[in-house]
Enzyme design. Structure first.
Site, PDB file in Angstrom:
ATOM      1  N   ASP A   8      46.008  52.436  64.649  1.00 46.22           N
ATOM      2  CA  ASP A   8      46.539  51.909  65.916  1.00 46.22           C
ATOM      3  C   ASP A   8      47.455  52.878  66.682  1.00 46.22           C
ATOM      4  O   ASP A   8      48.537  52.483  67.144  1.00 46.22           O
ATOM      5  CB  ASP A   8      47.298  50.605  65.660  1.00 46.22           C
ATOM      6  CG  ASP A   8      46.424  49.523  65.060  1.00 46.22           C
ATOM      7  OD1 ASP A   8      45.227  49.750  64.851  1.00 46.22           O
ATOM      8  OD2 ASP A   8      46.965  48.431  64.794  1.00 46.22           O
ATOM      9  N   ASP A  46      43.708  48.119  67.737  1.00 46.88           N
ATOM     10  CA  ASP A  46      43.983  46.752  68.158  1.00 46.88           C
ATOM     11  C   ASP A  46      43.202  46.495  69.450  1.00 46.88           C
ATOM     12  O   ASP A  46      43.287  47.291  70.389  1.00 46.88           O
ATOM     13  CB  ASP A  46      45.488  46.590  68.425  1.00 46.88           C
ATOM     14  CG  ASP A  46      46.181  45.687  67.421  1.00 46.88           C
ATOM     15  OD1 ASP A  46      45.558  45.337  66.408  1.00 46.88           O
ATOM     16  OD2 ASP A  46      47.348  45.338  67.653  1.00 46.88           O
ATOM     17  N   HIS A  48      42.658  43.189  71.493  1.00 52.27           N
ATOM     18  CA  HIS A  48      42.857  41.753  71.657  1.00 52.27           C
ATOM     19  C   HIS A  48      42.251  41.204  72.950  1.00 52.27           C
ATOM     20  O   HIS A  48      42.385  41.836  74.010  1.00 52.27           O
ATOM     21  CB  HIS A  48      44.361  41.445  71.690  1.00 52.27           C
ATOM     22  CG  HIS A  48      45.083  41.773  70.431  1.00 52.27           C
ATOM     23  ND1 HIS A  48      44.688  41.308  69.196  1.00 52.27           N
ATOM     24  CD2 HIS A  48      46.210  42.508  70.217  1.00 52.27           C
ATOM     25  CE1 HIS A  48      45.536  41.736  68.273  1.00 52.27           C
ATOM     26  NE2 HIS A  48      46.461  42.473  68.860  1.00 52.27           N
ATOM     27  N   HIS A  81      49.837  42.748  74.281  1.00 51.83           N
ATOM     28  CA  HIS A  81      49.629  44.175  74.041  1.00 51.83           C
ATOM     29  C   HIS A  81      48.182  44.457  73.655  1.00 51.83           C
ATOM     30  O   HIS A  81      47.481  43.583  73.152  1.00 51.83           O
ATOM     31  CB  HIS A  81      50.562  44.678  72.938  1.00 51.83           C
ATOM     32  CG  HIS A  81      50.269  44.074  71.591  1.00 51.83           C
ATOM     33  ND1 HIS A  81      50.684  42.801  71.225  1.00 51.83           N
ATOM     34  CD2 HIS A  81      49.573  44.549  70.518  1.00 51.83           C
ATOM     35  CE1 HIS A  81      50.274  42.537  70.007  1.00 51.83           C
ATOM     36  NE2 HIS A  81      49.579  43.580  69.545  1.00 51.83           N
ATOM     37  N   LYS A 106      40.049  45.625  65.753  1.00 47.77           N
ATOM     38  CA  LYS A 106      40.595  44.479  65.028  1.00 47.77           C
ATOM     39  C   LYS A 106      41.388  43.605  65.990  1.00 47.77           C
ATOM     40  O   LYS A 106      41.722  44.028  67.099  1.00 47.77           O
ATOM     41  CB  LYS A 106      41.455  44.941  63.854  1.00 47.77           C
ATOM     42  CG  LYS A 106      42.664  45.784  64.227  1.00 47.77           C
ATOM     43  CD  LYS A 106      43.272  46.406  62.990  1.00 47.77           C
ATOM     44  CE  LYS A 106      44.570  47.139  63.275  1.00 47.77           C
ATOM     45  NZ  LYS A 106      45.685  46.256  63.650  1.00 47.77           N
ATOM     46  N   CYS A 151      50.860  46.939  60.505  1.00 47.60           N
ATOM     47  CA  CYS A 151      49.449  47.319  60.378  1.00 47.60           C
ATOM     48  C   CYS A 151      49.210  48.433  59.363  1.00 47.60           C
ATOM     49  O   CYS A 151      48.197  48.421  58.660  1.00 47.60           O
ATOM     50  CB  CYS A 151      48.889  47.686  61.750  1.00 47.60           C
ATOM     51  SG  CYS A 151      48.920  46.265  62.887  1.00 47.60           S
TER      52      CYS A 151
END
Length: 205
Positions: A8, A46, A48, A81, A106, A151
């Site tokens: 990340d 990441d 999202h 974020h 993820k 993470c």
């Protein structure tokens, strides 16, 4: 085979980002220095959706840092974020991406967060990272990135649980430290699970 896992290293976790990790940009030089030493480099990202359940903004009256229940699990609420397709979700501009063979996204399920690069927080769904490393006969992994106490820690612990000898690069990570001592506790947890914690100079030397 030995693999380097970059966790990340994205704009929103760098200074000025939506969920800035203090000194998060300091991990980039370590990552760039170590990449040439590994036959396989992979990265987690990441990624999202805007309606992700870990965002405080999606829980009226709640603030970042509060804890709620999400998909039956305790969930820390975060600022919005790393939303899919935004600049904040992109990798740091100065991170050398050429050596990265594969990226594993993820946190794509709005109902459950994913700290680990291997599984969601309920360990119900795989990102494909474990299967990829197994297919490449990876026996040892070195992990660095953001953030140490979330993470990176969970990625290292899941790697160990899959039988992969795992080293966390301490100076290649930075932590959130919602509570003082979270980073130290994360390193202790990785060691207790059988992982190693080393500095990049040891690996480069």
């Amino acid at each position: 085979m030995r693999a380097l896992i970059l966790v990340d290293i994205q704009n929103d976790f760098l200074p000025g980002g939506a969920l800035a990790v203090p000194e998060g940009d300091r991990v980039i030089a370590v990552a760039n220095a170590l990449m040439p030493m590994f036959p396989l480099v992979v990265a987690t990202q990441d990624w999202h959706p805007p309606d992700h359940g870990s965002f405080a903004a999606n829980h009226p009256g709640r603030s970042p840092g509060e804890v709620v229940t999400l998909a039956g699990l305790q969930q820390v609420l975060w600022p919005t974020h790393c939303v899919q397709g935004t600049r904040g979700a992109e990798f740091a501009r100065t991170l050398q991406q050429g050596p990265v063979a594969q990226i594993f996204v993820k946190g794509v399920d709005p109902e459950v967060d994913s700290y680990s690069g291997f599984f969601d927080n309920g360990r119900r769904r795989s990102t494909g990272l474990g299967e990829y490393l197994r297919a490449h006969e990876v026996r040892e992994a070195v992990v660095l990135g953001l953030a140490t106490d979330y993470c990176v820690k969970f990625t290292a612990l899941d790697a160990l649980s899959l039988g992969i000898a795992t080293t966390l690069v301490e100076d290649g990570c930075r932590g959130v430290e919602l509570r003082p001592g979270d980073v130290a506790a994360a390193l202790t947890e990785v060691r207790a699970a059988g992982g190693a914690v080393r500095r990049s100079a040891d690996l480069l030397g």
